[in-house]
Design a protein around this motif. Structure first.
Motif, short mmCIF file in Angstrom:
data_model
loop_
_atom_site.label_atom_id
_atom_site.label_comp_id
_atom_site.label_asym_id
_atom_site.label_seq_id
_atom_site.Cartn_x
_atom_site.Cartn_y
_atom_site.Cartn_z
N ASP A 69 -26.12 18.72 5.32
CA ASP A 69 -26.59 17.80 4.06
C ASP A 69 -25.57 17.03 3.80
O ASP A 69 -25.80 15.76 3.80
N ASP A 70 -24.33 17.31 3.50
CA ASP A 70 -23.34 16.65 3.24
C ASP A 70 -22.77 15.44 4.24
O ASP A 70 -22.99 14.35 3.80
N HIS A 71 -22.80 15.92 5.34
CA HIS A 71 -22.40 14.96 6.54
C HIS A 71 -23.55 14.00 6.72
O HIS A 71 -23.19 12.63 7.01
N LEU B 193 -23.60 9.92 6.14
CA LEU B 193 -23.92 8.96 7.11
C LEU B 193 -25.13 7.75 6.90
O LEU B 193 -24.99 6.78 7.20
N MET B 194 -25.98 8.54 5.99
CA MET B 194 -27.18 7.66 5.69
C MET B 194 -26.91 6.70 4.45
O MET B 194 -27.69 6.00 3.97
N ASP B 195 -25.62 6.88 3.60
CA ASP B 195 -25.45 6.50 2.54
C ASP B 195 -26.31 6.75 1.50
O ASP B 195 -26.97 6.10 0.64
N THR B 196 -26.88 8.12 1.11
CA THR B 196 -27.90 8.46 0.29
C THR B 196 -27.20 9.89 -0.34
O THR B 196 -26.07 10.37 0.05
N GLU B 197 -28.05 10.09 -1.73
CA GLU B 197 -27.53 11.29 -2.28
C GLU B 197 -27.94 12.66 -1.35
O GLU B 197 -29.01 12.48 -0.72
N GLN B 198 -27.14 13.55 -1.58
CA GLN B 198 -27.61 14.75 -0.79
C GLN B 198 -28.86 15.40 -1.41
O GLN B 198 -29.04 15.43 -2.67
N LEU C 52 -24.17 4.89 17.77
CA LEU C 52 -23.65 5.76 18.08
C LEU C 52 -21.96 5.30 18.03
O LEU C 52 -21.03 6.21 17.61
N ASP C 53 -21.76 4.10 18.19
CA ASP C 53 -20.28 3.81 18.38
C ASP C 53 -19.87 2.97 16.90
O ASP C 53 -18.65 2.98 16.56
N ARG C 54 -20.68 3.33 16.06
CA ARG C 54 -20.27 2.86 14.59
C ARG C 54 -18.95 3.69 14.03
O ARG C 54 -19.35 4.98 14.16
N ILE C 55 -18.15 3.35 13.72
CA ILE C 55 -16.96 3.88 13.03
C ILE C 55 -17.55 4.57 11.68
O ILE C 55 -17.80 3.88 10.80
N VAL C 56 -17.57 5.99 11.44
CA VAL C 56 -17.80 6.35 10.17
C VAL C 56 -16.69 7.10 9.52
O VAL C 56 -16.93 7.49 8.15
N ASP C 57 -15.65 7.41 10.26
CA ASP C 57 -14.29 7.91 9.46
C ASP C 57 -13.08 7.33 10.16
O ASP C 57 -12.89 7.86 11.40
N PRO D 234 -8.10 9.15 17.49
CA PRO D 234 -9.08 7.91 17.22
C PRO D 234 -10.05 8.18 15.96
O PRO D 234 -10.25 9.53 15.69
N PRO D 235 -10.39 6.94 15.35
CA PRO D 235 -11.56 7.08 14.46
C PRO D 235 -12.82 7.79 14.94
O PRO D 235 -12.88 7.99 16.23
N VAL D 236 -13.43 8.43 13.99
CA VAL D 236 -14.73 9.25 14.31
C VAL D 236 -15.91 8.07 14.27
O VAL D 236 -15.95 7.44 13.43
N THR D 237 -16.68 8.31 15.40
CA THR D 237 -17.75 7.48 15.56
C THR D 237 -19.06 8.24 15.00
O THR D 237 -18.94 9.50 14.96
N LEU D 238 -20.19 7.58 14.79
CA LEU D 238 -21.32 8.37 14.24
C LEU D 238 -21.72 9.42 15.24
O LEU D 238 -22.30 10.30 15.13
N GLY D 239 -21.52 8.97 16.65
CA GLY D 239 -22.00 9.88 17.65
C GLY D 239 -21.25 11.27 17.71
O GLY D 239 -21.87 12.41 17.80
N VAL D 240 -19.80 11.29 17.50
CA VAL D 240 -19.01 12.02 17.48
C VAL D 240 -19.29 13.10 16.21
O VAL D 240 -19.32 14.45 16.17
N ARG D 241 -19.69 12.31 14.99
CA ARG D 241 -20.03 13.01 13.83
C ARG D 241 -21.17 13.77 14.05
O ARG D 241 -21.19 15.11 13.50
N LEU D 242 -22.14 13.54 14.66
CA LEU D 242 -23.35 14.01 14.55
C LEU D 242 -23.23 15.18 15.82
O LEU D 242 -23.79 16.22 15.56
N VAL D 243 -22.63 14.97 16.97
CA VAL D 243 -22.26 16.20 17.59
C VAL D 243 -21.39 17.30 16.87
O VAL D 243 -21.75 18.18 17.03
N SER D 244 -20.69 16.78 16.07
CA SER D 244 -19.71 17.86 15.42
C SER D 244 -20.75 18.59 14.51
O SER D 244 -20.66 19.92 14.59
N VAL D 245 -21.73 17.97 13.71
CA VAL D 245 -22.51 18.68 12.94
C VAL D 245 -23.33 19.62 13.62
O VAL D 245 -23.64 20.70 13.38
N LEU D 246 -24.08 19.14 14.72
CA LEU D 246 -24.84 19.98 15.49
C LEU D 246 -24.05 21.24 16.13
O LEU D 246 -24.54 22.28 16.44
#
Length: 170
Positions: free
Chosen positions: A53-55, A59-64, A127-132, A137-149
């Motif tokens: 929920d947090d992550h 990424l969606m830029d919304t409230e949890q 997936l290539d968008r930098i989110v952190d 290296p900076p974390v991409t959207l793809g890496v963050r989603l795989v991390s959450v999964l």
């Protein structure tokens, strides 16, 4: 298979394991520690859901969903609203108590629905968008989603394992 279908399948597998891990368990069984200092089933499922929920909300830029849909109030836990369980001590784990498995699966299903609805609109370029950029290296959207999964599947598997230990002990 399209990217959105792969991600939806991955999160769907988490949902299946979450439901299987808690189905039919009493509040006492959900809160039972399978060993000294071990995480309970209730804590594991609550934590993996809070992290997703947090992550994903970030990424969606919304409230949890935890706060926007009232789950914080329904759980009545003694933690700040932003707490996801990261760094919890055994006494914090023991504080995660629920009346039923339905509370855990209800919250997970709400987060799952929001997650899969959002990933349905992603394409490969997203997936290539930098989110952190705090990492190298900076974390991409793809890496963050795989991390959450990855985190979700590990904790869901731990909950399923703990279920076996709890049921074996009874």
């Amino acid at each position: 298979m399209k990217l959105a279908e792969v991600l939806a399948d991955g999160f769907g597998r988490v949902q299946e394991v979450v439901h299987e891990a808690v189905e039919g368990l009493s509040a006492e069984q959900l809160a039972e520690s399978p060993g000294p200092g071990a995480n309970t089933i209730a804590w594991l499922v609550w934590h993996l859901t809070r992290v997703q929920d947090d992550h994903v909300a970030d990424l969606m830029d919304t409230e949890q969903i935890w706060t926007s849909a009232g789950w914080l109030d329904r759980f009545e836990l003694p933690f700040p609203a932003a707490d996801t369980g990261y760094g919890h001590r055994p006494e914090d784990v023991d504080a995660v108590r629920v009346d039923s498995a339905d509370l855990l699966t209800g919250y997970y299903d709400a987060v799952h629905e929001a997650t899969t609805a959002w990933v349905a609109g992603l394409d490969e370029a997203a997936l290539d968008r930098i989110v952190d950029d705090a990492w190298d290296p900076p974390v991409t959207l793809g890496v963050r989603l795989v991390s959450v999964l990855s985190d979700d599947l590990q904790h869901a598997g731990q909950a399923a394992f703990a279920r076996g230990l709890v049921l074996r002990a009874t």
